[in-house]
Design an enzyme around this catalytic site. Structure first.
Site, PDB file in Angstrom:
ATOM      1  N   LYS A 141     -18.844  17.028  10.286  1.00 47.21           N
ATOM      2  CA  LYS A 141     -17.691  17.669  10.922  1.00 47.21           C
ATOM      3  C   LYS A 141     -17.888  17.772  12.427  1.00 47.21           C
ATOM      4  CE  LYS A 141     -14.897  21.876  10.902  1.00 47.21           C
ATOM      5  NZ  LYS A 141     -14.526  23.106  10.170  1.00 47.21           N
ATOM      6  N   HIS A 156      -9.630 -18.443 -14.031  1.00 45.55           N
ATOM      7  CA  HIS A 156      -8.662 -17.383 -13.736  1.00 45.55           C
ATOM      8  C   HIS A 156      -8.738 -16.255 -14.760  1.00 45.55           C
ATOM      9  CE1 HIS A 156      -7.156 -19.822 -10.535  1.00 45.55           C
ATOM     10  NE2 HIS A 156      -6.809 -20.799 -11.351  1.00 45.55           N
TER      11      HIS A 156
END
Length: 527
Positions: free
Chosen positions: A140, A279
């Site tokens: 922070k 695929h």
């Protein structure tokens, strides 16, 4: 906004001691005051470094088996204080709080403890409290405080301080804060996921998923999409844990297809087996007495689609199989090991990726699968459903023969790994026709049969291999037309879940044609 901030004081508390001494010595060379806790403190002092015990900073000894040692205003105030805020400076002076400019923390090894199968109490004790609290505080306040949560970043920190005379840049601190918040989020995710499993809560109110970057990818499914590959820490054998011996970097589609191939082949049992994927759908799957024979039989199913495909094997790659594979262009081969001779054969194909793993994934292992949708995501258990022959219900006048039954079970396993609507023709332990991803089940049945006809013509066979084959359907036949199409293609037996309003109609159609049919009472949709 502050840019360069010198580091005068550092708090170091790490579980993973990798690279710790090199980092501490580099910090000391810049005159940084070191503060540390318990095991880290002892290691640094043993190495001859001057280090303050965090208890000197807090005025309290470590207590409660180390559960309480850094949860104190003198620590969090030193991390959170804004250096350009007069009120903060006055408060620091009034309470004897010293600024902490660098926090180096990596967390208790909770994920590793769970992965080892530790008991509940041990897992609880490996949930870090003080570490995440300090990391969040330092992150922070990254305008003034540098936070490091991963030994991977030690060298970058050392380089920063060398370049900037003991200081770090704002850009560096921002990036480390991002890494830090991501780390605590992933840590909390691991804890919450574990606890949900412990109390058998399938739908916790909040659900999160986390991963660690394995590699940035050149692009996603298409070149205009950015992408990256993350691992989830479970160490499930597969593409995420595999060693790549050669070939280009794996693409997004390579990784997706390789995973599909390896999961399928792991589901086929102990006999030598091969799956060829294109695929994310199998274009050929087979089991045989030898690995090379399994590959050849899988390849025969659809030689056209196999070109540029992914090959997965359930046994270590041998030289004979490698010689067959290199006869056509293949993108990736993955197997649980490979002989030196096989590696040498592949070495001549620089674009072929060879991946090896230490084991096969457990097809029955429980895990979560998730899929993003607009505004949320769907979560479910991965499809680990299995049946045995004892689960089957014969619904036709003729039961399947032993040979048909073996092929039916094989076809059913393959169907689980094919996009819905899935129709699989199998003969003698090998797929001979695959219909995947069609909107209509009868269309999948026709496409699979037509592809078999095309391959028969290519191979010069007198009849398609679907003659005398069995068929698996991943879900019930809603009408008899799909079954009739399969029978016309030469199928002799059918395996399907059952449960249609027209089951009687479908069963009657099977009886009229002398087919055997069994119901599984389990569906394998794969979308």
């Amino acid at each position: 906004m502050t840019n360069l901030v010198p580091i005068g004081r550092a708090l170091i508390s790490v579980s993973d001691k990798t690279g710790l001494l090199d980092l501490a010595r580099a910090l000391a060379s810049h005159g940084v005051e070191l503060i540390s806790t318990s095991g880290t403190l002892m290691m640094l002092r043993t190495a001859g470094l001057k280090v303050r015990d965090v208890a000197e900073v807090t005025g309290f000894p470590e207590m409660m088996d180390g559960r309480v040692k850094t949860l104190h205003p003198n620590v969090h105030g030193g991390l959170l204080a804004l250096r350009d805020d007069d009120e903060h400076l006055v408060a620091m002076a009034a309470h004897g709080i010293e600024p902490i400019d660098l926090l180096v923390v990596n967390l208790y090894p909770f994920e590793e403890t769970v992965a080892k199968g530790a008991d509940h109490a041990t897992c609880i004790e490996n949930i870090d409290i003080g570490g995440p609290a300090m990391i969040r505080a330092a992150s922070k306040n990254h305008r003034f405080v540098t936070v490091i949560t991963d030994p991977f970043d030690y060298d970058a920190l050392i380089a920063q301080m060398k370049t900037h005379d003991g200081a770090t840049t704002l850009a560096f601190r921002q990036k480390q804060a991002l890494t830090a918040y991501s780390r605590t989020a992933a840590y909390d995710t691991a804890v919450s996921t574990w606890l949900a499993g412990e109390i058998k809560e399938p739908t916790p109110r909040y659900r999160s998923f986390a991963g660690k970057l394995a590699q940035p990818l050149r692009y996603g499914e298409n070149p205009h999409q950015s992408a990256a590959f993350y691992t989830d820490g479970t160490r499930r054998p597969g593409v995420a844990t595999a060693r790549q011996w050669q070939g280009k970097e794996l693409s997004y589609n390579n990784i997706n297809d390789t995973d599909a191939a390896f999961e399928l082949v792991a589901d086929l049992g102990q006999a030598p087996s091969c799956a060829i994927i294109k695929h994310a759908n199998p274009c050929g799957v087979a089991t045989a007495a030898t690995l090379v024979e399994a590959y050849k039989r899988a390849y025969v199913c659809d030689q056209t689609s196999a070109f540029g495909g992914i090959v997965a094997l359930n046994q270590p790659l041998d030289a004979e199989t490698a010689e067959e594979i290199v006869k056509i262009f293949t993108e990736v081969v993955i197997a649980p090991g490979a002989s030196d001779e096989a590696k040498a054969i592949f070495a001549g194909k620089k674009n072929l990726r060879l991946l090896t793993t230490s084991a096969l994934p457990d097809p029955k292992a429980k895990a979560l699968a998730f899929k993003q949708v607009a505004g949320g995501f769907l979560v479910q258990d991965r499809d680990a459903g299995h049946i045995t022959t004892a689960d089957l219900k014969v619904v036709t006048k003729r039961p399947p023969t032993d040979k048909e039954l073996a092929d039916l079970m094989f076809a059913w396993t393959v169907a689980k790994h094919v996009k819905s609507n899935a129709i699989i023709y199998v003969k003698d332990g090998a797929t001979v026709g695959v219909g995947a991803g069609q909107m209509s089940r009868v269309d999948s049945t026709r496409i699979a049969a037509r592809k078999a006809e095309d391959m028969a013509e290519t191979l010069g066979l007198p009849a398609p291999l679907t003659k005398g084959a069995v068929v698996a359907s991943d879900a019930f036949f809603p009408f008899a037309d799909g079954l009739i199409t399969a029978a016309e293609a030469g199928a002799t037996a059918i395996i399907q879940p059952g449960g249609s309003m027209r089951d009687d109609e479908v069963i009657a159609a099977a009886d009229e044609r002398g087919l055997a049919m069994v119901f599984t009472n389990m569906r394998h949709f794969r979308h």
